[in-house]
Design an enzyme around this catalytic site. Structure first.
Site, PDB file in Angstrom:
ATOM      1  N   SER A   5     120.327 -20.735 -18.325  1.00 58.86           N
ATOM      2  CA  SER A   5     119.990 -19.851 -17.190  1.00 58.86           C
ATOM      3  C   SER A   5     121.105 -20.290 -15.993  1.00 58.86           C
ATOM      4  CB  SER A   5     118.443 -20.166 -16.650  1.00 58.86           C
ATOM      5  OG  SER A   5     117.983 -21.206 -16.325  1.00 58.86           O
ATOM      6  N   TYR A  40     116.261 -19.694  -2.105  1.00 53.52           N
ATOM      7  CA  TYR A  40     115.260 -19.424  -0.782  1.00 53.52           C
ATOM      8  C   TYR A  40     115.665 -20.255   0.275  1.00 53.52           C
ATOM      9  CZ  TYR A  40     110.888 -17.424   1.349  1.00 53.52           C
ATOM     10  OH  TYR A  40     110.015 -16.903   1.925  1.00 53.52           O
ATOM     11  N   ALA A  42     116.212 -22.473   3.888  1.00 57.54           N
ATOM     12  CA  ALA A  42     115.285 -23.589   4.614  1.00 57.54           C
ATOM     13  C   ALA A  42     114.413 -22.553   5.584  1.00 57.54           C
ATOM     14  CB  ALA A  42     116.180 -24.445   5.724  1.00 57.54           C
ATOM     15  N   GLY A  98     110.413 -27.714  -1.100  1.00 54.44           N
ATOM     16  CA  GLY A  98     111.413 -27.966  -0.407  1.00 54.44           C
ATOM     17  C   GLY A  98     112.042 -26.787   0.278  1.00 54.44           C
ATOM     18  N   ASP A  99     112.775 -26.861   1.320  1.00 52.60           N
ATOM     19  CA  ASP A  99     113.368 -26.081   2.302  1.00 52.60           C
ATOM     20  C   ASP A  99     114.912 -25.780   1.668  1.00 52.60           C
ATOM     21  OD1 ASP A  99     111.423 -25.632   4.002  1.00 52.60           O
ATOM     22  OD2 ASP A  99     111.794 -27.535   5.200  1.00 52.60           O
ATOM     23  N   PHE A 206     126.760 -33.563  -1.136  1.00 45.97           N
ATOM     24  CA  PHE A 206     125.431 -33.070  -1.635  1.00 45.97           C
ATOM     25  C   PHE A 206     124.688 -34.255  -2.495  1.00 45.97           C
ATOM     26  CE2 PHE A 206     127.373 -28.495  -2.622  1.00 45.97           C
ATOM     27  CZ  PHE A 206     127.031 -28.311  -1.202  1.00 45.97           C
ATOM     28  N   HIS A 256     120.024 -25.376 -16.873  1.00 41.88           N
ATOM     29  CA  HIS A 256     120.056 -24.329 -15.954  1.00 41.88           C
ATOM     30  C   HIS A 256     121.192 -24.704 -14.923  1.00 41.88           C
ATOM     31  CE1 HIS A 256     118.232 -21.809 -12.909  1.00 41.88           C
ATOM     32  NE2 HIS A 256     118.477 -22.569 -11.941  1.00 41.88           N
TER      33      HIS A 256
END
Length: 275
Positions: A5, A40, A42, A98-99, A206, A256
């Protein structure tokens, strides 16, 4: 059989959206992924953008899994969004505490993912296949390794079907994590999150933020190439291809890919696997 995915984030510009939908998606869809997920932002900051990308993908008959978190949204807002997704034909969600997008980890949030999973089940029954996040190298805010495992079990016990991990480069951390999950009664699939190596400086940043370790030998090798971007690119493809091959040969239920909205090197890695 292992599934593949791909993950997107909502582009910030009209040009980026057009590129994602008209160029990137057809190229990656040709690789026969099980689904695309869409992050999606923060506090729900990209809610409308996420919805727009999901709607566009659904219109082309593509299986899509929107990310979802309560963030700053109340239950009525989330319930309305769930209903909208049902009407669009969405059958899969990624439910997050999480945001931040999965794979980037680390920000504070308002409501535990287990509560969100329970809320989705309360509102929609078994309509959605629900994915949740897992952290083989442990969530950066976790009190301990064991407590993080218990949080994952809580999410799965609340009704999630499977989990997708934070990216990692130490394959041993993933399989040790699976063993520890099994030891506390987790028996649902835990898909391996894969981050191709593209921009090393960004990846290092990151990784510091989300607690994902880049092995020293990888760092040393990349730094040794200096400004030779082509050698760095090819090395990254080779390293991640080998990681994926080892995962699949050792029984990982799926991969993924955090594509960063790019076709390459995800396509090259997937081709190297001969899938």
């Amino acid at each position: 059989m292992s599934i593949i995915s791909f993950e997107y984030f909502p582009p910030k510009t009209a040009e980026g959206r057009a590129t994602l939908l008209e160029k990137t998606t057809p190229a990656l869809q040709a690789l026969n992924p099980a689904f695309f997920s869409v992050t999606y932002g923060a506090g729900g900051s990209t809610r409308d953008s996420t919805l727009g990308i999901v709607e566009a993908l659904c219109a082309h008959g593509i299986d899509v899994a929107p990310h979802l978190s309560f963030g700053a949204d109340d239950r009525d807002t989330i319930a309305a969004l769930l209903q909208r997704y049902r009407e669009m034909g969405v059958r899969r969600l990624v439910a997050l505490r999480g945001d931040m997008p999965s794979g980037m980890g680390g920000a504070s949030q308002l409501v535990y993912a287990s509560e969100l999973v329970a809320f989705v089940r309360e509102q929609t029954g078994d309509h959605f296949h629900i994915e949740v996040a897992a952290y083989p190298e442990i969530h950066p805010q976790a009190e301990s390794y064991d407590s993080d495992l218990k949080f994952l079990k809580r999410k799965l016990d609340a009704g999630a079907n499977s989990a997708i991990t934070q990216y990692f480069y130490n394959v041993e951390s993933y399989f040790y994590f699976l063993d520890q999950c099994a030891a506390i009664g987790i028996d649902k699939p835990i898909v391996a999150g894969i981050m191709p190596i593209t921009n090393y400086a960004n990846l290092a940043r990151f990784s510091r933020n989300c607690g994902a370790e880049i092995p020293r030998w990888i760092c040393q090798r990349i730094e040794g190439y200096g400004k030779d971007q082509e050698s760095i690119r090819q090395f990254g493809i080779d390293v991640v291809s080998q990681l994926c091959q080892t995962l699949l040969e050792s029984g990982a239920p799926g991969l993924h890919f955090y594509t960063m909205n790019q076709i390459e090197p995800t396509r090259q890695i997937r081709d190297n696997l001969g899938l």
